[in-house]
Scaffold this active site. Sequence first.
Site, PDB file in Angstrom:
ATOM      1  N   ASN A   1      45.044  64.673  23.734  1.00 32.24           N
ATOM      2  CA  ASN A   1      43.607  64.609  23.508  1.00 32.24           C
ATOM      3  C   ASN A   1      43.094  66.046  23.604  1.00 32.24           C
ATOM      4  O   ASN A   1      42.917  66.581  24.697  1.00 32.24           O
ATOM      5  CB  ASN A   1      42.936  63.712  24.547  1.00 32.24           C
ATOM      6  CG  ASN A   1      41.434  63.598  24.344  1.00 32.24           C
ATOM      7  OD1 ASN A   1      40.851  64.263  23.493  1.00 32.24           O
ATOM      8  ND2 ASN A   1      40.797  62.767  25.139  1.00 32.24           N
TER       9      ASN A   1
ATOM     10  N   ARG B 133      44.560  61.667  19.730  1.00 31.40           N
ATOM     11  CA  ARG B 133      43.215  61.116  19.625  1.00 31.40           C
ATOM     12  C   ARG B 133      42.447  61.985  18.635  1.00 31.40           C
ATOM     13  O   ARG B 133      42.341  63.200  18.810  1.00 31.40           O
ATOM     14  CB  ARG B 133      42.513  61.142  20.976  1.00 31.40           C
ATOM     15  CG  ARG B 133      41.074  60.639  20.906  1.00 31.40           C
ATOM     16  CD  ARG B 133      40.248  61.098  22.074  1.00 31.40           C
ATOM     17  NE  ARG B 133      38.877  60.601  21.972  1.00 31.40           N
ATOM     18  CZ  ARG B 133      37.831  61.233  22.493  1.00 31.40           C
ATOM     19  NH1 ARG B 133      37.988  62.368  23.142  1.00 31.40           N
ATOM     20  NH2 ARG B 133      36.632  60.735  22.362  1.00 31.40           N
TER      21      ARG B 133
ATOM     22  N   HIS C 153      34.240  56.123  21.014  1.00 34.30           N
ATOM     23  CA  HIS C 153      34.914  55.434  22.136  1.00 34.30           C
ATOM     24  C   HIS C 153      35.603  54.161  21.648  1.00 34.30           C
ATOM     25  O   HIS C 153      35.864  53.248  22.434  1.00 34.30           O
ATOM     26  CB  HIS C 153      33.928  55.058  23.258  1.00 34.30           C
ATOM     27  CG  HIS C 153      33.384  56.229  24.018  1.00 34.30           C
ATOM     28  ND1 HIS C 153      32.151  56.197  24.634  1.00 34.30           N
ATOM     29  CD2 HIS C 153      33.877  57.463  24.264  1.00 34.30           C
ATOM     30  CE1 HIS C 153      31.914  57.356  25.231  1.00 34.30           C
ATOM     31  NE2 HIS C 153      32.965  58.138  25.014  1.00 34.30           N
TER      32      HIS C 153
ATOM     33  N   HIS D 281      31.378  51.433  28.268  1.00 29.08           N
ATOM     34  CA  HIS D 281      32.158  52.616  28.638  1.00 29.08           C
ATOM     35  C   HIS D 281      31.174  53.631  29.223  1.00 29.08           C
ATOM     36  O   HIS D 281      30.422  54.275  28.488  1.00 29.08           O
ATOM     37  CB  HIS D 281      32.873  53.201  27.410  1.00 29.08           C
ATOM     38  CG  HIS D 281      33.699  54.411  27.719  1.00 29.08           C
ATOM     39  ND1 HIS D 281      35.079  54.394  27.738  1.00 29.08           N
ATOM     40  CD2 HIS D 281      33.342  55.686  28.026  1.00 29.08           C
ATOM     41  CE1 HIS D 281      35.527  55.598  28.039  1.00 29.08           C
ATOM     42  NE2 HIS D 281      34.496  56.390  28.221  1.00 29.08           N
TER      43      HIS D 281
ATOM     44  N   ASN E 234      30.759  60.447  31.575  1.00 27.23           N
ATOM     45  CA  ASN E 234      29.870  61.531  31.173  1.00 27.23           C
ATOM     46  C   ASN E 234      29.279  61.225  29.799  1.00 27.23           C
ATOM     47  O   ASN E 234      28.112  61.487  29.521  1.00 27.23           O
ATOM     48  CB  ASN E 234      30.608  62.859  31.149  1.00 27.23           C
ATOM     49  CG  ASN E 234      29.667  64.028  30.943  1.00 27.23           C
ATOM     50  OD1 ASN E 234      28.681  64.173  31.656  1.00 27.23           O
ATOM     51  ND2 ASN E 234      29.944  64.852  29.953  1.00 27.23           N
ATOM     52  N   GLY E 235      30.102  60.635  28.925  1.00 25.12           N
ATOM     53  CA  GLY E 235      29.629  60.038  27.693  1.00 25.12           C
ATOM     54  C   GLY E 235      29.579  58.534  27.883  1.00 25.12           C
ATOM     55  O   GLY E 235      30.449  57.967  28.549  1.00 25.12           O
TER      56      GLY E 235
ATOM     57  N   ARG F 241      23.731  64.181  27.633  1.00 27.15           N
ATOM     58  CA  ARG F 241      23.131  63.804  26.355  1.00 27.15           C
ATOM     59  C   ARG F 241      21.917  62.914  26.598  1.00 27.15           C
ATOM     60  O   ARG F 241      21.922  62.053  27.473  1.00 27.15           O
ATOM     61  CB  ARG F 241      24.139  63.066  25.479  1.00 27.15           C
ATOM     62  CG  ARG F 241      25.337  63.902  25.061  1.00 27.15           C
ATOM     63  CD  ARG F 241      26.268  63.096  24.171  1.00 27.15           C
ATOM     64  NE  ARG F 241      27.510  63.806  23.908  1.00 27.15           N
ATOM     65  CZ  ARG F 241      28.718  63.267  24.022  1.00 27.15           C
ATOM     66  NH1 ARG F 241      28.842  62.005  24.390  1.00 27.15           N
ATOM     67  NH2 ARG F 241      29.794  63.987  23.760  1.00 27.15           N
TER      68      ARG F 241
ATOM     69  N   ASP G 116      26.612  64.741  37.320  1.00 26.12           N
ATOM     70  CA  ASP G 116      27.612  63.935  38.022  1.00 26.12           C
ATOM     71  C   ASP G 116      26.920  62.811  38.800  1.00 26.12           C
ATOM     72  O   ASP G 116      26.146  63.066  39.736  1.00 26.12           O
ATOM     73  CB  ASP G 116      28.425  64.815  38.978  1.00 26.12           C
ATOM     74  CG  ASP G 116      29.653  64.112  39.524  1.00 26.12           C
ATOM     75  OD1 ASP G 116      29.538  62.942  39.944  1.00 26.12           O
ATOM     76  OD2 ASP G 116      30.731  64.730  39.539  1.00 26.12           O
TER      77      ASP G 116
ATOM     78  N   GLY H 201      34.496  56.274  33.909  1.00 18.88           N
ATOM     79  CA  GLY H 201      34.474  56.838  35.260  1.00 18.88           C
ATOM     80  C   GLY H 201      33.403  56.257  36.148  1.00 18.88           C
ATOM     81  O   GLY H 201      33.632  55.966  37.326  1.00 18.88           O
ATOM     82  N   ILE H 202      32.186  56.061  35.620  1.00 22.40           N
ATOM     83  CA  ILE H 202      31.102  55.467  36.405  1.00 22.40           C
ATOM     84  C   ILE H 202      31.275  53.959  36.502  1.00 22.40           C
ATOM     85  O   ILE H 202      31.170  53.364  37.581  1.00 22.40           O
ATOM     86  CB  ILE H 202      29.729  55.801  35.778  1.00 22.40           C
ATOM     87  CG1 ILE H 202      29.486  57.315  35.792  1.00 22.40           C
ATOM     88  CG2 ILE H 202      28.613  55.072  36.523  1.00 22.40           C
ATOM     89  CD1 ILE H 202      28.245  57.742  35.036  1.00 22.40           C
ATOM     90  N   GLY H 203      31.542  53.320  35.377  1.00 18.42           N
ATOM     91  CA  GLY H 203      31.650  51.859  35.352  1.00 18.42           C
ATOM     92  C   GLY H 203      32.777  51.319  36.207  1.00 18.42           C
ATOM     93  O   GLY H 203      32.651  50.251  36.820  1.00 18.42           O
TER      94      GLY H 203
ATOM     95  N   GLU I 130      42.946  54.378  27.109  1.00 24.52           N
ATOM     96  CA  GLU I 130      43.025  54.750  25.701  1.00 24.52           C
ATOM     97  C   GLU I 130      44.403  55.287  25.340  1.00 24.52           C
ATOM     98  O   GLU I 130      44.915  55.048  24.239  1.00 24.52           O
ATOM     99  CB  GLU I 130      41.964  55.800  25.385  1.00 24.52           C
ATOM    100  CG  GLU I 130      40.532  55.306  25.575  1.00 24.52           C
ATOM    101  CD  GLU I 130      39.530  56.432  25.584  1.00 24.52           C
ATOM    102  OE1 GLU I 130      39.032  56.780  24.503  1.00 24.52           O
ATOM    103  OE2 GLU I 130      39.243  56.964  26.676  1.00 24.52           O
TER     104      GLU I 130
END
Length: 424
Positions: free
Chosen positions: A7, A99, A189, A217, A220-221, A250, A292, A341-343, A396
Amino acid sequence: MNILVLNSGSSSIKFQVVQTDQELIVSDGDRCLAKGQIERIGSLALVSFQATGRPPFKEDVPLRDYRAALDRIVRWVISPESGIAGVASMADIHIIGHRVVHGGEKFRASVVITDEVLEGIEDCIELAPLHNPANIRGIRAAAEVFGRGVPQVAVFDTSFHATMPETAYLYGIPYHLYRRYKIRRYGFHGTSHRYLAYRYRVLNKIPKENVNIITLHLGNGCSACAIKHGQSVNTSMGFTPLEGMVMGTRSGDVDVSVIEYLSHKEGSSLPDLITMLNKQSGLLGLSGLTSDMRELLEEEKENDDRRATLAIDVFCASVRRRIGSYLAELGGADAVVFSGGIGENSSAIRQRICAGLEALGIVLDEARNAALKKGRPGEISESGSRVKIFVIPTNEELLIARDAFRAVSGLPQPTFSPRKTRKP
């Protein structure tokens, strides 16, 4: 077979070495042998590698370009230092899977990379100027390091969303602009959302046709996907990854007239404003502190920071709105799936997102949510919840490795063809 999954970012390369073949795919027994990343390529690079079951390896080393970075990865992978069983030379890397962020309307499935395919990826640069050039540099670096004898495969972020109908992917702008320039919602994603749909049906032992879920998802994105009968029918990211929910840096959805307004008020150029929306907005812009989520939650807890709370609340509200709209679009769903990461890691954010959704049949079990171990899949909804809530860590790289094996072996690939609609 040992698949090297790459990636490539603007100044970084993430990798995994995945062992897979047809038998392992069928038995769901694929193995990650090693993973890692190199950041700050072009200067004093930060190297972080780890073979499964062994201590991590870290170093700072000057690496001038992608070829030098990939050469460093390969030298470590095949070295006794990594201790990866069955990978002692470059000949033990059988396929390279990449990717690739944008495949446009041309690439609706993963493909073996040829000169023609590479040209097609280059044609999509204007659709993804921040991502496809880096992906191409990774492909070319791999060809230089391994030679043409090792096949390479491109796996596209956009391909899973090719099943969206025109009502989902067209913008309300003059139709000739779509015909002429392919301006439409592509979504991103896709490999992550596709993995979540796959893992959900494995966990629940149901066929693909019975997968009717909303996947989130969140990292950060951030992106959401409405999945009906196992296929993407809508997604939050659009022509670029800027559209959709509030993210780390974003903005997500913004009235485009804001850009014109700010250009007059601030005297900012269009590129400067686009940079602001992509890199200085979202959680970072709202809080004025950080992008973050972990740090924002700590700041809220320790200092009762109003802006930190505001950023978190705006973020959660943007996710809730997407869940509600997709429930309407799908005519109901069987589950909402958290990932990223957050989910995956923040029980507090999952709880705040689900708060107030009880009227829609989404009822979180706070105890199950808090008790779920990080990195593990599980259901976190109350037993009577009409819409189930799951946490499923994304992978992924596993799907990229599987697609790479199938493409090189000539086995049937998952294909994502658009729904047939009447042509104007």
